[in-house]
Write an enzyme that holds these catalytic residues in place. Sequence first.
Site, PDB file in Angstrom:
ATOM      1  N   GLU A 132      -7.335 -16.610  -6.020  1.00  0.00           N
ATOM      2  CA  GLU A 132      -7.067 -17.242  -4.735  1.00  0.00           C
ATOM      3  C   GLU A 132      -5.917 -18.226  -4.869  1.00  0.00           C
ATOM      4  O   GLU A 132      -5.741 -18.857  -5.898  1.00  0.00           O
ATOM      5  CB  GLU A 132      -8.302 -18.006  -4.249  1.00  0.00           C
ATOM      6  CG  GLU A 132      -9.427 -17.115  -3.801  1.00  0.00           C
ATOM      7  CD  GLU A 132     -10.610 -17.938  -3.287  1.00  0.00           C
ATOM      8  OE1 GLU A 132     -10.420 -19.095  -2.898  1.00  0.00           O
ATOM      9  OE2 GLU A 132     -11.725 -17.403  -3.305  1.00  0.00           O
ATOM     10  N   HIS A 174      -5.649 -21.052   2.354  1.00  0.00           N
ATOM     11  CA  HIS A 174      -6.035 -20.386   1.109  1.00  0.00           C
ATOM     12  C   HIS A 174      -6.120 -18.889   1.348  1.00  0.00           C
ATOM     13  O   HIS A 174      -6.105 -18.430   2.487  1.00  0.00           O
ATOM     14  CB  HIS A 174      -7.313 -20.971   0.499  1.00  0.00           C
ATOM     15  CG  HIS A 174      -8.588 -20.638   1.215  1.00  0.00           C
ATOM     16  ND1 HIS A 174      -8.985 -21.266   2.367  1.00  0.00           N
ATOM     17  CD2 HIS A 174      -9.548 -19.740   0.923  1.00  0.00           C
ATOM     18  CE1 HIS A 174     -10.152 -20.769   2.750  1.00  0.00           C
ATOM     19  NE2 HIS A 174     -10.524 -19.841   1.893  1.00  0.00           N
ATOM     20  N   HIS A 218      -7.754 -14.972   0.686  1.00  0.00           N
ATOM     21  CA  HIS A 218      -8.944 -14.181   0.414  1.00  0.00           C
ATOM     22  C   HIS A 218      -8.478 -12.818  -0.105  1.00  0.00           C
ATOM     23  O   HIS A 218      -8.162 -11.932   0.694  1.00  0.00           O
ATOM     24  CB  HIS A 218      -9.767 -13.977   1.694  1.00  0.00           C
ATOM     25  CG  HIS A 218     -10.655 -15.118   2.046  1.00  0.00           C
ATOM     26  ND1 HIS A 218     -11.513 -15.097   3.110  1.00  0.00           N
ATOM     27  CD2 HIS A 218     -10.831 -16.321   1.450  1.00  0.00           C
ATOM     28  CE1 HIS A 218     -12.182 -16.246   3.173  1.00  0.00           C
ATOM     29  NE2 HIS A 218     -11.776 -17.014   2.178  1.00  0.00           N
ATOM     30  N   ASP A 254     -15.881 -22.698   2.851  1.00  0.00           N
ATOM     31  CA  ASP A 254     -14.679 -22.861   3.674  1.00  0.00           C
ATOM     32  C   ASP A 254     -14.972 -23.735   4.894  1.00  0.00           C
ATOM     33  O   ASP A 254     -14.214 -24.641   5.228  1.00  0.00           O
ATOM     34  CB  ASP A 254     -14.172 -21.504   4.179  1.00  0.00           C
ATOM     35  CG  ASP A 254     -13.620 -20.633   3.064  1.00  0.00           C
ATOM     36  OD1 ASP A 254     -13.414 -21.142   1.946  1.00  0.00           O
ATOM     37  OD2 ASP A 254     -13.391 -19.444   3.332  1.00  0.00           O
TER      38      ASP A 254
HETATM   39 ZN   LIG Z   1     -12.295 -18.886   1.691  1.00  0.00          ZN
END
Ligand SMILES: [Zn+2]
Length: 129
Positions: free
Chosen positions: A22, A67, A69, A80
């Site tokens: 990530e 961020h 995925h 999250d």
């Molecule tokens: Zn996430």
Amino acid sequence: MKIAKDTLSFILEVSKSSAPKEFAGMLQATGDVITDVVVVPGTESSDESAVMQLFMLPNIATVGTVHSHPSGNLRPSTDDLELFDRKGEYHIIAGAPYNESSWACYNNKGERTRLEVIKYEFEEDDENW
Ligand SMILES: [Zn+2]
């Protein structure tokens, strides 16, 4: 709220190059346009999730978080949602395959929110659209 096209392209590129790990960063805005991403140091080398690293950051001036995925699932996880509630108001999730439609923006309640992509004239940077 809006986001500069170049900034969105940067997010998608970095997310792609970080995969399968990530990528995470903090969003910064100029006026009502998101123009900068502060990349979280060590995101690519740590075993901890990128979201956990965002939690540990000091509260720098920011409008939200971004961020990736790598799974391609754009829905926010429970972690999250907790992050969104704590850090800023706009939260971007970029998922595989990292193109112009594989990202989503959420507010601090985890609801989908509209982010307009615009051309933005950066004062110092090269302009390659
Ligand atoms: Zn996430």
